[in-house]
Design an enzyme around this catalytic site. Structure first.
Site, PDB file in Angstrom:
ATOM      1  N   HIS A  47      38.550  63.832   2.891  1.00 50.54           N
ATOM      2  CA  HIS A  47      38.744  65.185   2.838  1.00 50.54           C
ATOM      3  C   HIS A  47      37.680  66.148   3.297  1.00 50.54           C
ATOM      4  O   HIS A  47      37.698  67.468   3.217  1.00 50.54           O
ATOM      5  CB  HIS A  47      39.234  65.617   1.344  1.00 50.54           C
ATOM      6  CG  HIS A  47      38.013  65.520   0.578  1.00 50.54           C
ATOM      7  ND1 HIS A  47      37.448  64.648   0.107  1.00 50.54           N
ATOM      8  CD2 HIS A  47      37.622  66.741  -0.039  1.00 50.54           C
ATOM      9  CE1 HIS A  47      36.578  65.242  -1.009  1.00 50.54           C
ATOM     10  NE2 HIS A  47      36.316  66.181  -0.828  1.00 50.54           N
TER      11      HIS A  47
HETATM   12  C1  UD1 Z   1      36.932  71.154  -2.684  1.00 47.08           C
HETATM   13  C2  UD1 Z   1      35.659  71.292  -2.866  1.00 47.08           C
HETATM   14  C3  UD1 Z   1      35.071  69.887  -2.510  1.00 47.08           C
HETATM   15  C4  UD1 Z   1      35.747  69.032  -3.290  1.00 47.08           C
HETATM   16  C5  UD1 Z   1      37.145  69.080  -3.099  1.00 47.08           C
HETATM   17  C6  UD1 Z   1      37.948  67.964  -3.953  1.00 47.08           C
HETATM   18  C7  UD1 Z   1      34.615  73.374  -2.391  1.00 47.08           C
HETATM   19  C8  UD1 Z   1      33.619  74.007  -1.263  1.00 47.08           C
HETATM   20  N1  UD1 Z   1      35.113  72.373  -1.928  1.00 47.08           N
HETATM   21  O1  UD1 Z   1      37.320  71.125  -1.318  1.00 47.08           O
HETATM   22  O2  UD1 Z   1      33.453  69.921  -2.874  1.00 47.08           O
HETATM   23  O3  UD1 Z   1      35.028  67.755  -2.954  1.00 47.08           O
HETATM   24  O4  UD1 Z   1      37.590  70.466  -3.457  1.00 47.08           O
HETATM   25  O5  UD1 Z   1      39.381  68.126  -3.364  1.00 47.08           O
HETATM   26  O6  UD1 Z   1      34.636  74.092  -3.416  1.00 47.08           O
HETATM   27  N2  UD1 Z   1      45.309  72.931  -1.166  1.00 47.08           N
HETATM   28  C9  UD1 Z   1      46.334  72.567  -1.649  1.00 47.08           C
HETATM   29  N3  UD1 Z   1      46.688  72.561  -2.985  1.00 47.08           N
HETATM   30  C10 UD1 Z   1      45.768  72.628  -3.779  1.00 47.08           C
HETATM   31  C11 UD1 Z   1      44.473  73.012  -3.474  1.00 47.08           C
HETATM   32  C12 UD1 Z   1      44.140  73.052  -2.029  1.00 47.08           C
HETATM   33  O7  UD1 Z   1      47.444  72.448  -1.009  1.00 47.08           O
HETATM   34  O8  UD1 Z   1      45.825  72.594  -5.281  1.00 47.08           O
HETATM   35  C13 UD1 Z   1      44.825  73.054   0.104  1.00 47.08           C
HETATM   36  C14 UD1 Z   1      45.046  74.439   0.686  1.00 47.08           C
HETATM   37  O9  UD1 Z   1      45.682  74.450   1.704  1.00 47.08           O
HETATM   38  C15 UD1 Z   1      43.667  74.658   0.769  1.00 47.08           C
HETATM   39  C16 UD1 Z   1      42.687  73.331   1.137  1.00 47.08           C
HETATM   40  O10 UD1 Z   1      43.981  72.518   0.472  1.00 47.08           O
HETATM   41  O11 UD1 Z   1      43.060  75.555   1.914  1.00 47.08           O
HETATM   42  C17 UD1 Z   1      41.495  73.129   0.629  1.00 47.08           C
HETATM   43  O12 UD1 Z   1      41.300  73.710  -0.505  1.00 47.08           O
HETATM   44  P1  UD1 Z   1      39.743  74.071  -0.876  1.00 47.08           P
HETATM   45  O13 UD1 Z   1      39.759  74.233  -2.436  1.00 47.08           O
HETATM   46  O14 UD1 Z   1      39.550  75.139  -0.078  1.00 47.08           O
HETATM   47  O15 UD1 Z   1      38.803  72.805  -0.702  1.00 47.08           O
HETATM   48  P2  UD1 Z   1      38.989  71.400  -0.819  1.00 47.08           P
HETATM   49  O16 UD1 Z   1      38.784  70.981   0.640  1.00 47.08           O
HETATM   50  O17 UD1 Z   1      40.006  70.817  -1.821  1.00 47.08           O
END
Ligand code: UD1
Length: 369
Positions: free
Chosen positions: A202
């Site tokens: 991821h």
């Molecule tokens: C975040 C953390 C990362 C951690 C990871 C675990 C930061 C900078 N990154 O990254 O360190 O390893 O979480 O998962 O804080 N989304 C969903 N559902 C959710 C949450 C997110 O669909 O419940 C999708 C959204 O489209 C979002 C994308 O996942 O844009 C990324 O989510 P985000 O919280 O920005 O970062 P992660 O890649 O999950």
């Protein structure tokens, strides 16, 4: 007041919340920023790990780094002003960790960082920026490994503020191993102990860049010819797989099971019984070390070097051939044996709470009003 936001925070806060509850006389407020919000990325962890329902949910959701961080700050500030906690405790290195530390410190509230001092020395990683800024501002530092103490001291952190307490993720793992053994997930997926590889990917640097994602998928194509692959896919990754990977290619990977994100107990069961794990996660490098399962980390660096020097972790980068050749070594039965790092014994949270109580009673956690 403890802060959680994203999936890897939940398993860290669960044992701390339990240890706080055991210690009579502490009012504990849990704030969920809402950085992760899906049932499978958030709620299922609260249920399975017995984390008390958050007192406050800031419901920030997704956004660019700046938008998400700013939104958390905007919504966390009035919460702090209303409750004025004696201490704000943050864990890990996600955007919620950084945002809430800044808010707390600008209100002169003592801030405590659990899992402090991790450094990948790679500022392309958003988490590295979060770690550096959080550690630069916090007042008390709990570390998982001795090298974290050195890094913190090199950055000027006073020695008497740093405590090597072990790993709260391991507290959660040890507390759930028996439950995980009873999980039915292997039966549901029709996989047997030692006969499949478990994959998670991821990191933005791996899955947001087309070329990197293609390299990794090519490696999976080869691996799945030799062993079944179980791949619970992060929401960010599935979006990019659909965008960047050819449909026919995906359909040809008959031996890869693409799944939705799994809950903690099922995932732990699959980790325990995997032949090996291929991942770019931070926490999974630690969990495989504790379980003695070979881990191939698809990154050029790690902020958790103890999992390499003492554990079962090997950095394999993101080049297709390197990943395939390291996989082949494992399939030929060649892989190093690891050992458990000191204090990764299931008692880190109790140490943390005991130290915080002591500092508080000694007047060393005063609001600098
Ligand atoms: C975040 C953390 C990362 C951690 C990871 C675990 C930061 C900078 N990154 O990254 O360190 O390893 O979480 O998962 O804080 N989304 C969903 N559902 C959710 C949450 C997110 O669909 O419940 C999708 C959204 O489209 C979002 C994308 O996942 O844009 C990324 O989510 P985000 O919280 O920005 O970062 P992660 O890649 O999950």
């Amino acid at each position: 007041m403890s802060v959680v936001g994203a999936r890897p925070n939940f398993m860290k806060i669960a044992p701390i919340a339990k240890a706080i509850k055991k210690q009579k006389g502490i009012k504990h407020i849990i704030v969920h920023t809402g950085q992760h919000y899906d049932e499978k990325m958030s709620d299922s962890f609260f249920r399975q790990l017995g984390i008390p329902k958050p007192n406050i949910n800031l419901e920030v959701g997704s956004g660019t780094h700046a938008i998400q961080t700013a939104e958390i700050m905007k919504r966390f500030e009035p919460v702090c002003e209303e409750h004025m906690p004696d201490v704000v405790l943050v864990v890990g290195d996600v955007n919620s960790t950084l945002a809430c530390t800044i808010v707390a410190k600008k209100l002169w509230i003592p801030a405590v960082h659990v899992e402090a001092g991790l450094r990948s020395f790679d500022r392309h990683m958003p988490e590295e920026i979060n770690r550096i800024v959080t550690d630069c501002l916090c007042d008390v530092f709990f570390t998982t490994s001795p090298e974290a103490i050195t890094y913190l001291q090199n950055e000027g952190t006073p020695k008497n503020r740093i405590f090597y307490v072990g790993n709260v993720m391991v507290d959660t793992l040890m507390g759930n191993v028996e439950k995980a053994k009873r999980s039915k997930i292997a039966k549901i997926l029709n996989v047997k102990k030692g006969e499949y590889a478990l994959v998670t990917l991821h990191r933005p640097s791996n899955v947001d860049i087309q070329e990197s994602l293609i390299n990794l998928v090519k490696a999976l194509m080869d691996i799945q010819n030799k062993i079944k692959v179980v791949f619970p896919v992060h929401p960010r990754t599935i979006k990019n797989i659909k965008r960047y990977i050819n449909r026919e290619e995906l359909a040809s990977m008959h031996n890869v099971m693409f799944l939705d994100p799994l809950g903690y107990i099922d995932f732990l069961n699959l980790t325990m019984n995997a032949k090996f794990v291929l991942t770019d996660s931070g926490g999974i490098q630690e969990e495989t070390t504790v379980l003695g399962v070979p881990c191939l980390t698809a990154r050029e660096n790690t902020e958790r070097p103890i999992t390499i020097t003492e554990g079962t972790n090997v950095l394999v980068g993101t080049k297709t051939q390197r990943i395939i050749s390291e996989t082949n070594k494992i399939l030929r039965g060649k892989f190093k044996k690891g050992k458990q790092p000191k204090y990764w014994d299931g008692k880190a949270s109790e140490r943390i709470v005991a130290i915080l109580m002591r500092l508080y009673k000694q007047g060393k956690l005063e609001r600098c009003a």
